[in-house]
Design a protein around this motif. Structure first.
Motif, PDB file in Angstrom:
ATOM      1  N   LYS A  20      29.142 -35.995  10.325  1.00  0.00           N
ATOM      2  CA  LYS A  20      29.723 -34.673  10.037  1.00  0.00           C
ATOM      3  C   LYS A  20      28.714 -33.753   9.369  1.00  0.00           C
ATOM      4  O   LYS A  20      28.966 -32.560   9.207  1.00  0.00           O
ATOM      5  CB  LYS A  20      30.951 -34.840   9.127  1.00  0.00           C
ATOM      6  CG  LYS A  20      32.087 -35.542   9.825  1.00  0.00           C
ATOM      7  CD  LYS A  20      33.235 -35.810   8.878  1.00  0.00           C
ATOM      8  CE  LYS A  20      34.290 -36.656   9.597  1.00  0.00           C
ATOM      9  NZ  LYS A  20      35.152 -37.366   8.691  1.00  0.00           N
ATOM     10  N   ASN A  21      27.575 -34.309   8.983  1.00  0.00           N
ATOM     11  CA  ASN A  21      26.517 -33.530   8.329  1.00  0.00           C
ATOM     12  C   ASN A  21      25.553 -33.022   9.419  1.00  0.00           C
ATOM     13  O   ASN A  21      24.719 -33.757   9.927  1.00  0.00           O
ATOM     14  CB  ASN A  21      25.806 -34.449   7.330  1.00  0.00           C
ATOM     15  CG  ASN A  21      24.675 -33.752   6.607  1.00  0.00           C
ATOM     16  OD1 ASN A  21      24.113 -32.769   7.094  1.00  0.00           O
ATOM     17  ND2 ASN A  21      24.329 -34.275   5.450  1.00  0.00           N
ATOM     18  N   SER A  22      25.681 -31.741   9.770  1.00  0.00           N
ATOM     19  CA  SER A  22      24.930 -31.241  10.928  1.00  0.00           C
ATOM     20  C   SER A  22      23.417 -31.245  10.684  1.00  0.00           C
ATOM     21  O   SER A  22      22.636 -31.439  11.618  1.00  0.00           O
ATOM     22  CB  SER A  22      25.413 -29.849  11.342  1.00  0.00           C
ATOM     23  OG  SER A  22      25.395 -28.991  10.251  1.00  0.00           O
ATOM     24  N   ALA A  23      22.981 -31.061   9.431  1.00  0.00           N
ATOM     25  CA  ALA A  23      21.537 -31.081   9.144  1.00  0.00           C
ATOM     26  C   ALA A  23      20.993 -32.497   9.360  1.00  0.00           C
ATOM     27  O   ALA A  23      19.934 -32.688   9.975  1.00  0.00           O
ATOM     28  CB  ALA A  23      21.285 -30.615   7.712  1.00  0.00           C
ATOM     29  N   TRP A  24      21.738 -33.488   8.885  1.00  0.00           N
ATOM     30  CA  TRP A  24      21.321 -34.889   9.062  1.00  0.00           C
ATOM     31  C   TRP A  24      21.269 -35.224  10.553  1.00  0.00           C
ATOM     32  O   TRP A  24      20.325 -35.849  11.041  1.00  0.00           O
ATOM     33  CB  TRP A  24      22.327 -35.799   8.338  1.00  0.00           C
ATOM     34  CG  TRP A  24      22.025 -37.264   8.473  1.00  0.00           C
ATOM     35  CD1 TRP A  24      21.200 -38.014   7.688  1.00  0.00           C
ATOM     36  CD2 TRP A  24      22.539 -38.161   9.472  1.00  0.00           C
ATOM     37  NE1 TRP A  24      21.171 -39.311   8.128  1.00  0.00           N
ATOM     38  CE2 TRP A  24      21.985 -39.435   9.222  1.00  0.00           C
ATOM     39  CE3 TRP A  24      23.417 -37.999  10.544  1.00  0.00           C
ATOM     40  CZ2 TRP A  24      22.281 -40.548  10.008  1.00  0.00           C
ATOM     41  CZ3 TRP A  24      23.707 -39.113  11.325  1.00  0.00           C
ATOM     42  CH2 TRP A  24      23.141 -40.369  11.058  1.00  0.00           C
ATOM     43  N   LEU A  25      22.296 -34.766  11.265  1.00  0.00           N
ATOM     44  CA  LEU A  25      22.386 -35.062  12.696  1.00  0.00           C
ATOM     45  C   LEU A  25      21.210 -34.432  13.455  1.00  0.00           C
ATOM     46  O   LEU A  25      20.585 -35.066  14.306  1.00  0.00           O
ATOM     47  CB  LEU A  25      23.715 -34.523  13.217  1.00  0.00           C
ATOM     48  CG  LEU A  25      24.311 -35.166  14.445  1.00  0.00           C
ATOM     49  CD1 LEU A  25      24.477 -36.670  14.280  1.00  0.00           C
ATOM     50  CD2 LEU A  25      25.668 -34.536  14.754  1.00  0.00           C
ATOM     51  N   GLN A  26      20.922 -33.181  13.133  1.00  0.00           N
ATOM     52  CA  GLN A  26      19.826 -32.474  13.804  1.00  0.00           C
ATOM     53  C   GLN A  26      18.501 -33.186  13.555  1.00  0.00           C
ATOM     54  O   GLN A  26      17.680 -33.339  14.459  1.00  0.00           O
ATOM     55  CB  GLN A  26      19.772 -31.015  13.320  1.00  0.00           C
ATOM     56  CG  GLN A  26      18.840 -30.126  14.140  1.00  0.00           C
ATOM     57  CD  GLN A  26      19.116 -30.208  15.646  1.00  0.00           C
ATOM     58  OE1 GLN A  26      20.273 -30.241  16.078  1.00  0.00           O
ATOM     59  NE2 GLN A  26      18.055 -30.281  16.440  1.00  0.00           N
ATOM     60  N   ASP A  27      18.326 -33.649  12.326  1.00  0.00           N
ATOM     61  CA  ASP A  27      17.105 -34.373  11.985  1.00  0.00           C
ATOM     62  C   ASP A  27      16.996 -35.651  12.822  1.00  0.00           C
ATOM     63  O   ASP A  27      15.927 -35.997  13.318  1.00  0.00           O
ATOM     64  CB  ASP A  27      17.112 -34.699  10.486  1.00  0.00           C
ATOM     65  CG  ASP A  27      15.889 -35.492  10.093  1.00  0.00           C
ATOM     66  OD1 ASP A  27      14.787 -34.939  10.213  1.00  0.00           O
ATOM     67  OD2 ASP A  27      16.036 -36.684   9.710  1.00  0.00           O
ATOM     68  N   LYS A  28      18.123 -36.326  13.002  1.00  0.00           N
ATOM     69  CA  LYS A  28      18.110 -37.567  13.780  1.00  0.00           C
ATOM     70  C   LYS A  28      17.863 -37.285  15.274  1.00  0.00           C
ATOM     71  O   LYS A  28      17.221 -38.080  15.962  1.00  0.00           O
ATOM     72  CB  LYS A  28      19.441 -38.324  13.616  1.00  0.00           C
ATOM     73  CG  LYS A  28      19.613 -38.960  12.250  1.00  0.00           C
ATOM     74  CD  LYS A  28      18.538 -40.011  11.990  1.00  0.00           C
ATOM     75  CE  LYS A  28      18.708 -40.702  10.657  1.00  0.00           C
ATOM     76  NZ  LYS A  28      17.535 -41.540  10.303  1.00  0.00           N
ATOM     77  N   ILE A  29      18.381 -36.160  15.752  1.00  0.00           N
ATOM     78  CA  ILE A  29      18.206 -35.833  17.183  1.00  0.00           C
ATOM     79  C   ILE A  29      16.721 -35.728  17.532  1.00  0.00           C
ATOM     80  O   ILE A  29      16.286 -36.180  18.589  1.00  0.00           O
ATOM     81  CB  ILE A  29      18.961 -34.526  17.531  1.00  0.00           C
ATOM     82  CG1 ILE A  29      20.474 -34.798  17.570  1.00  0.00           C
ATOM     83  CG2 ILE A  29      18.480 -33.942  18.861  1.00  0.00           C
ATOM     84  CD1 ILE A  29      21.327 -33.559  17.726  1.00  0.00           C
ATOM     85  N   VAL A  30      15.943 -35.150  16.638  1.00  0.00           N
ATOM     86  CA  VAL A  30      14.516 -34.957  16.940  1.00  0.00           C
ATOM     87  C   VAL A  30      13.634 -36.041  16.324  1.00  0.00           C
ATOM     88  O   VAL A  30      12.419 -36.051  16.528  1.00  0.00           O
ATOM     89  CB  VAL A  30      14.028 -33.564  16.449  1.00  0.00           C
ATOM     90  CG1 VAL A  30      14.749 -32.466  17.207  1.00  0.00           C
ATOM     91  CG2 VAL A  30      14.224 -33.395  14.951  1.00  0.00           C
ATOM     92  N   ASN A  31      14.247 -36.950  15.575  1.00  0.00           N
ATOM     93  CA  ASN A  31      13.464 -37.998  14.922  1.00  0.00           C
ATOM     94  C   ASN A  31      12.764 -38.872  15.965  1.00  0.00           C
ATOM     95  O   ASN A  31      13.366 -39.242  16.974  1.00  0.00           O
ATOM     96  CB  ASN A  31      14.405 -38.851  14.059  1.00  0.00           C
ATOM     97  CG  ASN A  31      13.647 -39.820  13.190  1.00  0.00           C
ATOM     98  OD1 ASN A  31      13.028 -40.757  13.683  1.00  0.00           O
ATOM     99  ND2 ASN A  31      13.674 -39.572  11.897  1.00  0.00           N
TER     100      ASN A  31
END
Ligand SMILES: [Zn+2]
Length: 331
Positions: A20-31
């Motif tokens: 639910k944390n969009s910043a965390w999710l975005q970071d993981k998408i490009v990780n």
């Protein structure tokens, strides 16, 4: 009981709060350590005989054979990726390419320029997957199916937007803003047994029109609204075979991503033996002893003889458990 059925024992942490944390999710998408699976119209992408898992740091690895990295990273950027969970700190995502038509997907595969890369139908690919991969991909497939069937708000018909890594959709109509969540259809599946006053116990198996001839399986059916699981078992057995049952006992369950069911398995006691079949559903049904079932062939075996369901199915688990118990009693 530890559930060893196919599609069970999900190894990923679903990380339902973190997603639910969009910043965390975005970071993981490009990780560069994140794992990406690719899906197209019921099929996942395979390289040789293994499911293809893209990791961005492959780009920095000179030994990999991916020459056109942009072909992959472009679709990851353009897609609503579905977050599946984490293993250690690595995030896993599914990328659905089903919007591409056959021509476009063929060109995309060509552009990858990777030998022996191809999409394989999920059901056909099961033998190529580890138990853990089967659970992850079945989860991905069920979520993708829900995404594809919830494009529009069921209340007002406006577009829905995917949020929380694909685990929630929100209506974009500001007067509505209804939230939609993934759906699972509960289905009961039951082995019906009969214990005569003398002689061995019997179990009822049927040939369903939807499966190949000579394949005998348990009865099954979807749960109606306003119905308990036990009531669903009782109703389905009577509707399909004319048998009244009691003593409905829960045994096990299995997610079944074709397309989004949860199979809930029971054993129930028959009160009568005479069958009255629902011919639209069943080709035939018969009572068998455990000893007779030991002579049945396996799913996929050649020959005309009667066959049992696939080993990975809960139907087969119910049959095997019942046979094991009955045969132990006769020793
Ligand atoms: Zn709406």
């Amino acid at each position: 009981m530890e559930n060893e059925l196919t599609f069970c024992q999900m190894s990923l942490d679903r990380s339902s709060t973190l997603r639910k944390n969009s910043a965390w999710l975005q970071d993981k998408i490009v990780n560069e350590d994140s794992r990406h699976y690719f899906f197209w119209r019921g099929k996942f992408l395979f390289l040789d005989q293994e499911v293809f898992i893209f990791v961005r740091k492959m780009a920095n690895d000179a030994t990999n054979n991916i020459s056109n990295m942009d072909t992959i990273t472009d679709v990851l950027t353009d897609s609503d990726l579905i977050f599946l969970g984490t293993s250690d700190t690595k995030a896993h995502f599914a990328c659905d390419l089903s919007n591409m038509n056959e021509e476009v997907i063929a060109k995309w595969l060509d552009n990858l320029a990777i030998d022996n890369i191809k999409f394989i139908d999920f059901r056909r690919s099961l033998s190529l997957l580890t138990h853990q991969q089967g659970a992850i991909l079945s989860y991905a497939k069920a979520l993708i199916h829900w995404q594809q069937s919830a494009l529009y708000c069921g209340c007002c018909g406006s577009d829905n937007k995917s949020v929380d890594g694909g685990h929630r959709r929100v209506c974009l109509n500001s007067d509505c803003q209804r939230e939609h969540f993934p759906r699972t259809d509960p289905a009961v599946i039951m082995l019906v047994e009969y214990q005569p006053e003398t002689g061995p116990a019997l179990c009822l198996l049927a040939e369903h029109h939807r499966t190949p001839e000579h394949m005998f399986s348990t009865l099954a059916g979807f749960v109606d609204p306003g119905e308990s699981l036990e009531e669903a078992v009782t109703r389905e057995v009577f509707e399909e075979a004319g048998i009244k049952v009691s003593n409905v006992r829960y045994i096990d369950s299995q997610p079944w991503p074709f397309p989004n069911s949860l199979m809930i398995g029971f054993i129930a006691q028959a009160q009568n033996l005479d069958l009255c079949l629902e011919e639209e559903e069943l080709r035939s049904a018969e009572w068998f002893t455990a000893e007779q079932l030991t002579d049945f062939n396996d799913w996929g075996d050649d020959g005309e003889g009667p066959k049992l369901p696939r080993k990975e199915s809960i139907a087969r688990l119910l049959i095997d458990l019942w046979c094991e118990k009955q045969l132990a009693l006769t020793v």
